[in-house]
Design an enzyme around this catalytic site. Structure first.
Site, PDB file in Angstrom:
ATOM      1  N   HIS A  46       0.847  -1.201   0.000  1.00 45.89           N
ATOM      2  CA  HIS A  46       0.000   0.000   0.000  1.00 45.89           C
ATOM      3  C   HIS A  46       0.882   1.250   0.000  1.00 45.89           C
ATOM      4  O   HIS A  46       1.745   1.405   0.847  1.00 45.89           O
ATOM      5  CB  HIS A  46      -0.926   0.007   1.222  1.00 45.89           C
TER       6      HIS A  46
ATOM      7  N   TYR B 231       3.547   6.663  10.024  1.00 45.87           N
ATOM      8  CA  TYR B 231       2.725   5.507   9.658  1.00 45.87           C
ATOM      9  C   TYR B 231       3.575   4.419   9.009  1.00 45.87           C
ATOM     10  O   TYR B 231       3.405   3.231   9.305  1.00 45.87           O
ATOM     11  CB  TYR B 231       1.589   5.943   8.714  1.00 45.87           C
TER      12      TYR B 231
ATOM     13  N   TYR C 161      -9.503   5.771   7.204  1.00 44.63           N
ATOM     14  CA  TYR C 161      -9.736   6.129   8.612  1.00 44.63           C
ATOM     15  C   TYR C 161     -10.764   7.265   8.598  1.00 44.63           C
ATOM     16  O   TYR C 161     -10.511   8.302   7.973  1.00 44.63           O
ATOM     17  CB  TYR C 161      -8.452   6.632   9.277  1.00 44.63           C
TER      18      TYR C 161
ATOM     19  N   PRO D 229      -5.255   0.798  18.617  1.00 45.77           N
ATOM     20  CA  PRO D 229      -4.971   0.313  17.252  1.00 45.77           C
ATOM     21  C   PRO D 229      -4.935   1.384  16.161  1.00 45.77           C
ATOM     22  O   PRO D 229      -4.522   1.098  15.036  1.00 45.77           O
ATOM     23  CB  PRO D 229      -6.113  -0.675  16.985  1.00 45.77           C
TER      24      PRO D 229
ATOM     25  N   LYS E   3       0.176   0.170  15.135  1.00 46.35           N
ATOM     26  CA  LYS E   3       1.560   0.067  15.621  1.00 46.35           C
ATOM     27  C   LYS E   3       1.826  -1.139  16.530  1.00 46.35           C
ATOM     28  O   LYS E   3       2.987  -1.470  16.793  1.00 46.35           O
ATOM     29  CB  LYS E   3       1.960   1.351  16.357  1.00 46.35           C
TER      30      LYS E   3
HETATM   31  C1  PHB Z   1      -6.803  -3.956  10.676  1.00 47.01           C
HETATM   32  O1  PHB Z   1      -6.811  -4.198   9.466  1.00 47.01           O
HETATM   33  O2  PHB Z   1      -7.223  -4.772  11.497  1.00 47.01           O
HETATM   34  C2  PHB Z   1      -6.289  -2.630  11.117  1.00 47.01           C
HETATM   35  C3  PHB Z   1      -5.677  -1.797  10.212  1.00 47.01           C
HETATM   36  C4  PHB Z   1      -5.208  -0.572  10.604  1.00 47.01           C
HETATM   37  C5  PHB Z   1      -5.348  -0.178  11.921  1.00 47.01           C
HETATM   38  C6  PHB Z   1      -5.941  -1.029  12.852  1.00 47.01           C
HETATM   39  C7  PHB Z   1      -6.413  -2.255  12.448  1.00 47.01           C
HETATM   40  O3  PHB Z   1      -4.909   1.055  12.300  1.00 47.01           O
END
Ligand code: PHB
Ligand code: APR
Length: 403
Positions: free
Chosen positions: A75, A394, A204, A296, A300
């Protein structure tokens, strides 16, 4: 009592323990993993799936990257949606070429487990009452029970890779450690479904109704999350209710392409920031979730576990190759510096993207905090430098080298 002996005893067969064990074994350093539950149980836990470059390289060094390199998706960016409007974080462009790999933690764990079994390395699943002893002395050992027998495993070092609820951290006397903690006033409800992801990159979403995240495991499996009150129970949320709420929080442009379907898994996770200092006590090291937890937002958790593993691995190689037992003192400071960067980033992203209406008992203070965060996000997204600050963290900050 059945006696055994190894060089590094590892407690916990999650990603931290398995990755460390594999790396050490490839350097000829003998290790045994003691795990409380079964392998299937470990594989049943659904966790995040965004891998930083450092993690990817470590998995390659462990010789377990074949499927990740084939099936993992690179990505180059992700989206932040603010009340329906998309803002792309062009990770690759903003960082001068860095990207992340989307590949589930469950898949990494499975690959590591299979590699360990194929190499004939010892893992004791369903080991009960695992207890470290004499960790401050020259000759530490672990006692445990398995299949009705009592065992004693002698070792040089103990890697506590046993997660947040493990026994390792508790082995450090309370007066010799300090714990830093922040609990957030909401949780994440996650849903996994065999449906194509709503968008080719992660989204997000900051929304009046609360945060949402659209993520994925592959082109045919998606993972979504909703911010929910701490009191909510999974049983309160039917699949239909989940999809309806998700549609309200996702940008309208994306909703048109949303494919819904039955959930394969649904669970609620509380959000917390937690760090234990130090991460070393005598010959015991805390690695991954045993030593720290992040919310989450920012993905990280697994990546910080990997940088701990990288530091401890380098140190163990120095100890066994060069007799550099002095190097073990470097573990805690090196690991903690990177951990705190990840903690701060996850806390910051969590603050900016969630709705805080019960942060304190003072609604006016909460409303003011909310306004600060709206402005903070607006500022960072509106500036290329701001977006670069997000992108750089990130994709993951560099690993420190052990001296
Ligand atoms: C997930 O795909 O479970 C996931 C991805 C990004 C995040 C948290 C969880 O920031
Ligand atoms: N004895 C033996 N094993 C134990 C004990 C114990 N007393 N307590 C816990 N364990 C095992 C758990 O059953 C689990 O399999 O330790 C393992 C810890 O694994 P994780 O919790 O997955 O922690 P870690 O390997 O550090 O992984 C890092 O990254 O995405 C994040 O939180 C997520 O799990 C993830 C983490």
């Amino acid at each position: 009592m059945i006696n055994g002996k190894t060089q590094v005893a590892i407690i916990g067969a999650g990603p931290s323990g398995l990755l460390l064990g594999q790396l050490l074994a490839r350097q000829g350093i003998d290790n045994v993993i003691l795990e409380r539950v079964t392998g299937d149980y470990v594989l049943g836990r659904i966790r995040a799936g965004v891998l930083e470059q450092g993690f990817v390289e470590l998995v390659r060094e462990a010789g377990v990257a074949e499927r990740m390199d084939r099936e993992g998706e690179i990505h180059e960016g992700f989206e932040i949606a603010v009340d329906g409007e998309l803002h792309r974080i062009d990770m690759k462009g903003l960082t001068g070429g860095d990207t992340v790999v989307v590949y589930g933690q469950t898949e990494i764990t499975l690959d590591l487990m299979q590699a360990r079994a194929a190499a004939g390395l010892e893992t004791v699943y369903e080991a009960a009452e695992v207890t470290p002893h004499e960790v401050r002395g020259e000759r530490p050992y672990i006692t445990y029970q398995h299949g009705g027998e009592q065992y004693r495993l002698e070792c040089d070092y103990i890697a506590g890779c046993d997660g947040f609820y493990g026994v390792s951290r508790q082995t450090i006397p309370a007066e010799a450690r300090r714990e830093f903690i922040r609990v957030y006033p909401f949780g994440w409800l996650g849903l996994l479904a065999d449906t194509p992801p709503v968008h080719k990159e992660l989204i997000y979403c900051k929304h009046q109704r609360g945060f949402a995240l659209a993520s994925m495991r592959s082109q045919t499996r998606s993972r979504y999350y909703l911010q929910v009150p701490l009191e909510d129970k999974v049983e309160d949320w039917s699949d239909d209710a989940f999809w309806e709420e998700l549609k309200l929080r996702l940008p309208q442009a994306a909703v048109a392409g949303l494919v819904t379907g039955p959930s394969i898994e649904k669970s609620i996770a509380p959000l917390r920031s937690f760090v234990c200092e130090p991460l070393q006590y005598g010959r015991l090291f805390l690695v991954g979730d045993a030593g720290h937890i992040v919310p989450p937002t920012g993905a990280k958790g697994l990546n910080l576990a990997a940088s701990d593993v990288a530091a401890l691995y380098q140190i163990m190689v120095k100890v066994y190759r060069e007799g550099r037992t002095d190097a073990i003192e470097q573990y805690s400071p090196i690991a903690l510096r990177r951990v705190w960067h990840g903690e701060r980033f996850s806390w910051w992203m969590t603050n900016m993207l969630h709705r805080f209406d019960k942060l304190t008992d003072d609604p006016q203070a909460d409303a003011t905090f909310d306004k600060f965060m709206v402005s903070e996000l607006d500022y960072y997204l509106g500036s290329e430098n701001g977006r670069r600050v997000i992108a750089e963290q990130y994709v993951g900050l560099p690993y420190e080298t052990v001296k």
